[in-house]
Design a protein around this motif. Structure first.
Motif, PDB file in Angstrom:
ATOM      1  N   ARG A  72      30.464  32.162  40.967  1.00 61.10           N
ATOM      2  CA  ARG A  72      29.266  32.998  41.033  1.00 61.10           C
ATOM      3  C   ARG A  72      28.295  32.582  39.920  1.00 61.10           C
ATOM      4  O   ARG A  72      27.670  33.411  39.282  1.00 61.10           O
ATOM      5  CB  ARG A  72      29.645  34.473  40.912  1.00 61.10           C
ATOM      6  N   LEU A  96      32.064  35.586  35.940  1.00 60.08           N
ATOM      7  CA  LEU A  96      31.327  35.355  37.190  1.00 60.08           C
ATOM      8  C   LEU A  96      31.261  33.856  37.486  1.00 60.08           C
ATOM      9  O   LEU A  96      31.561  33.420  38.600  1.00 60.08           O
ATOM     10  CB  LEU A  96      29.906  35.919  37.100  1.00 60.08           C
ATOM     11  N   GLN A 148      24.640  33.816  40.085  1.00 66.29           N
ATOM     12  CA  GLN A 148      24.477  35.203  39.643  1.00 66.29           C
ATOM     13  C   GLN A 148      24.522  35.280  38.120  1.00 66.29           C
ATOM     14  O   GLN A 148      23.697  35.969  37.501  1.00 66.29           O
ATOM     15  CB  GLN A 148      25.565  36.096  40.246  1.00 66.29           C
ATOM     16  N   PHE A 176      32.004  41.909  42.605  1.00 69.28           N
ATOM     17  CA  PHE A 176      32.855  41.037  41.807  1.00 69.28           C
ATOM     18  C   PHE A 176      34.159  41.745  41.442  1.00 69.28           C
ATOM     19  O   PHE A 176      35.252  41.187  41.587  1.00 69.28           O
ATOM     20  CB  PHE A 176      32.103  40.570  40.560  1.00 69.28           C
TER      21      PHE A 176
END
Length: 185
Positions: free
Chosen positions: A104, A99, A107, A161
């Motif tokens: 990301r 991620l 997150q 994702f």
């Protein structure tokens, strides 16, 4: 004089069988613990979701216990902690870094923070007597927080994702995640 070669043969056979069992049992345990992930094939989201359902079933059993079932509570908590530890290693060593690698990071950091709170809940429950009336209240609060974490992963973060990645990257993540899980199962 007793037949020492016969006794030695029996002893050697027993030792050999013990060695084989000692080698086979851990591998069988690993296969059982990693079963949901392996059954999902190259879909790492499905694998993690299957592990969530396994924990959910254990929580259903835990929350159905009565105050006089201290040993059952403690055993179920140990099983839940073990399953969550294995699951957490899969996510923390593979999925969360992926991620972050794919822009990301917020997150990933949020989910890592959740894992820290989950570990704290487990610690707190272990420190509280399972006969304490507050134990089940704490266990329910833990379950509520864990359900929110799982929902967020399953419904929002992980599917989006997965869908943003090419199939070969999803397959690579699944393989890496399964290896991490197998190592600690």
């Amino acid at each position: 004089m007793p037949n020492s070669s016969g006794s030695f043969g029996t002893l050697a056979t027993g030792a050999a069988l013990g060695l084989v069992a000692g080698l086979a049992i851990p591998a069988a345990k690993k296969a059982v613990m990693q079963g949901p992930a392996l059954a999902a094939g190259s879909d790492w989201v499905a694998a993690l979701t299957a592990e969530h359902r396994m924990v959910e079933k254990m929580f259903d059993q835990l929350l159905a216990t009565h105050d006089d079932e201290m040993l059952k509570r403690e055993m179920l908590l140990a099983k839940i902690a073990y399953a969550l530890t294995k699951h957490g290693i899969e996510e923390e060593n593979v999925i969360y870094p992926a991620l972050a690698e794919n822009a990301r990071t917020d997150q990933a950091q949020h989910l890592i923070h959740d894992h820290g709170e989950i570990k704290t809940f487990i610690y707190d429950l272990r420190r509280t007597s399972s006969t304490d009336p507050r134990w089940l209240i704490k266990a329910r609060a833990f379950w509520n927080q864990l359900q929110e974490h799982m929902r967020e992963e399953e419904d929002e973060i992980f599917p989006a994702f997965r869908d943003a990645l090419p199939p070969e990257e999803n397959a690579r993540l699944s393989k890496m995640m399964n290896w991490e899980g197998f190592k600690v199962a």
